[in-house]
Design a protein around this motif. Sequence first.
Motif, short mmCIF file in Angstrom:
data_model
loop_
_atom_site.label_atom_id
_atom_site.label_comp_id
_atom_site.label_asym_id
_atom_site.label_seq_id
_atom_site.Cartn_x
_atom_site.Cartn_y
_atom_site.Cartn_z
N CYS A 114 4.19 9.80 -2.73
CA CYS A 114 4.73 8.74 -2.21
C CYS A 114 4.82 8.45 -0.59
N ASP A 123 3.12 -5.65 0.99
CA ASP A 123 3.67 -5.51 -0.61
C ASP A 123 2.58 -4.35 -1.40
N MET A 176 2.16 -1.01 1.55
CA MET A 176 3.44 -0.42 1.94
C MET A 176 3.55 0.44 0.48
N THR A 177 3.38 1.26 0.03
CA THR A 177 3.59 1.38 -1.27
C THR A 177 4.41 3.80 -1.04
N ILE A 208 7.25 6.38 -0.14
CA ILE A 208 8.59 5.82 -1.26
C ILE A 208 9.86 6.17 -0.12
#
Lengths: 149, 723
Positions: free
Chosen positions: A43, A122, A125-126, A128
């Motif tokens: 996350c 993209d 920015m992983t 959650i």
Amino acid sequence: MVKLDINGQVHALDVDPETPLLWVLRDKLGMMGTKYGCGIAQCGACSVHIDGAVTRSCSLPVSAVSGKVVTIEGLSPDSRHPVQVAWLAHQVPQCGYCQSGQIMAAAALLAEKPQPTDADIDAAMTNICRCGTYGRIRAAIHDAAASKA
Amino acid sequence: MAQITLNRRGFLVSAAAGGLSVGWSLPGTAQTAGGQAAASAEARALGIWVVIHPDDSTTIRIAKSEMGQGTLTGLAQLVADELDADWGKVRTEYVAPELNQSSKRAWGDMSTGGSRGIRTSVEYVRQGGAAARAMLIQAAAARWGAVPADCTAADSAVTHSASGRTLRYGELANEASRLPVPAMVALKDPAQWKLIGKGVPRLDTADKLNGAQVFAIDVKLPDMLHAAIAQCPVFGGKLGQYDAAAVQAMPGVRHVLAVGDNAVAVVADGWWQARTALEKLAVTWDEGPNANISSAMIADRLREGLTAHDAAVGHRIGDVHTAMQGAVKRVEGVYGTPFLNHATLEPMNCTALVTEHGVEVWVGTQNGDATLAAAAEAADVPLAQVKVNKLILGGGFGRRGFQDFTRQAVLIAKQVPGRPVKMIWSREEDMQHGYYRPVTQCRLEGGLDGQGNLTALHMRLSGQSILASIAPSRMENGLDKLAFQGLLEDEFGYMAIPNLLIDHAVRNTHVPVGFWRGVNHNQNAIYLECFIDELAHAAGRDPLEFRRALMTKNPKNLAVLDAAAAKAGWGTPTAPGVYRGLCQNHGFGSYTAAVAEVSVSDAGVLKLHRIVAASDMGYAVNPDQIDAQVAGSFVYGLSAVLYSENTLERGRIVEGNFDSYEVMRLAEMPKVETVLVPSGGFWGGVGEPTIAVAAPAVLNAIFAATGKRVRSLPLKGQDLRQA
């Protein structure tokens, strides 16, 4: 004894070397800005910088930390890092729980790529966000990039 | 960072910094905040909602809980507008639940859910602001020997119109606080609003940018211990045996404890030590009668309900069965949606301290009143011996209205008296012990006449009832009205359908269910809005035009649908390969509609390009925060469309973490354009209404793109290549 350089300060700590960096920060050093969300590096709420690279501290044994650690508390002395300024301008946070990690990830992205494309954002920015602040995060990163240009 | 000290009673008192609450000295109550009273000695409460400080800074008390939805800011806007406060001087403070309890709930219901924060408290909080303004004006008039009617208020100051004399609120607060609080003051007309309707920045952003915001999981107390907990993995099962001795000697471990009759906890110096020891702890569970239940068994049971003879009727118009027999064309569809965990990013946690004086908890809760009661019950002390410190929630979405984790923390702390214990659930514990969005299926049948008009619609819901499961006293003769959200006369958008039957076969499971952002609107809107789309296509009619014909008795729903369609350019060409879908809903007091634009590649890969979302919430208190809630609703709702699902094997939840319970990430986030069309005259909710239109708009667009009608969620693993 484990030695850690965190936000410019060196700590000598008597901890189990297997303890994840996250829990050393939180329970040993009382630095609560770095969050627990999943414990398996999924996350990103626990993101910190190690020698400038964004790292998920929940799954990193403290004994494996060799570089200089920067946490959200050490990102800027006055909360005026360009990412923080842009986050404020765009009113990004909702609940705010993921935002320490989001900000650390964005700051690392901009350090590496001062003018990121949407595709760069993209890919980088992983983290959650359950409140769903993604649109504003993207806009704020572009703004922070423009302010540094 | 919050400073926390012990006062002489041994209770812990938290200072105002960092968002922790502090009780001000209040008329009519005995509540003071120990050592904090001196620091605020000159602050004056004007009624129960407003505190004015000598420097004019204004504290507005908030009874509802902030979980990201912006209610702190929105409620403060309502009060500050009536108060004519200088917005730059406004801050907020939570009302302490024990104060609400001891003052006969003077601050109203603290429960925060159902998108009710503003719409159910708007009148009395505005009254609070208006009363305080009247007191300040009266105090100023008295000083000047003038009449209040000749004085006006603006920007935290009172001005005598004739003489131009001015006094600041901070100069007046002491005198004003001695005046009686007027019972009923005329509120402003919308035309006089200065703050309501403005997208002012949130009041709680600064600390969320530098790690300073204290969530419950961040609470630090002297001598605090940490607890990790494991509950029986099968819902309804019990704790059997555990071998405490084997882990007792592990580093940092202090206690291994039973928690109630279904859980065991390890208490240690640090949470990682507690968690590590808990994982090593050998535990046997008495799994009880549900240990063989699987998702497939539940699905069979629900499928039986789709055609069962007995069902509770929620909505009936005309005679569906006769009309269906006379239909020229009949269409049928069976849909289904899974259990869903809330997956707040801050896992459930609570810190508790039990002493001879009572119990104190630190927790993120959507219902301070209920938390107080739960802590009292778990500690077995009177309500008067409980103190609840409400902290900002790291996500709520309905999960933190439940008190299970507070109860557990108190049960643990009771066994370690005199020391605060912070209990944190692991993500896996959180994922597998939720109050899930109920599993349901739906069979729909529609009848069309020769002109393609819908003459009959039967909608049979089958599945778990939230009320039957957790609040059976709210069932009405076997009817769970909540199960029909969006489908009863007060919300249903297609009241021109001449023959309608919507009924529900209650099929409960052993899985706890609860209120998941948007609650039953989520699946009901998917079933209805996707099936209306099926009917439109079966009739050979445009989905917008087909809906419009059924909405002649629902002008507000229609206006919002039209607004979304117009903004999206419905009926105009899209980019090559991009297709549109649309839908509408009415829930939580607001009207919403959405148009989605998607493409599906030859390989079956879905891309979300653009969402247009329109809403009419009557009065828009803070348009910028509404925009944030609308966009966020799509992320939460589309996570459920794309990925999320909780399944059961052997009576327990299979998914443990975000690797198996996937959610949407930034790269998949489409552009969301919000269209606010507030029509005035009512106060609708904001946090939840839009989520209902997220899924059906996208699913209808997928059909337009592929000819494939998706009738069960999530999409993960489904083949979307063109039919």
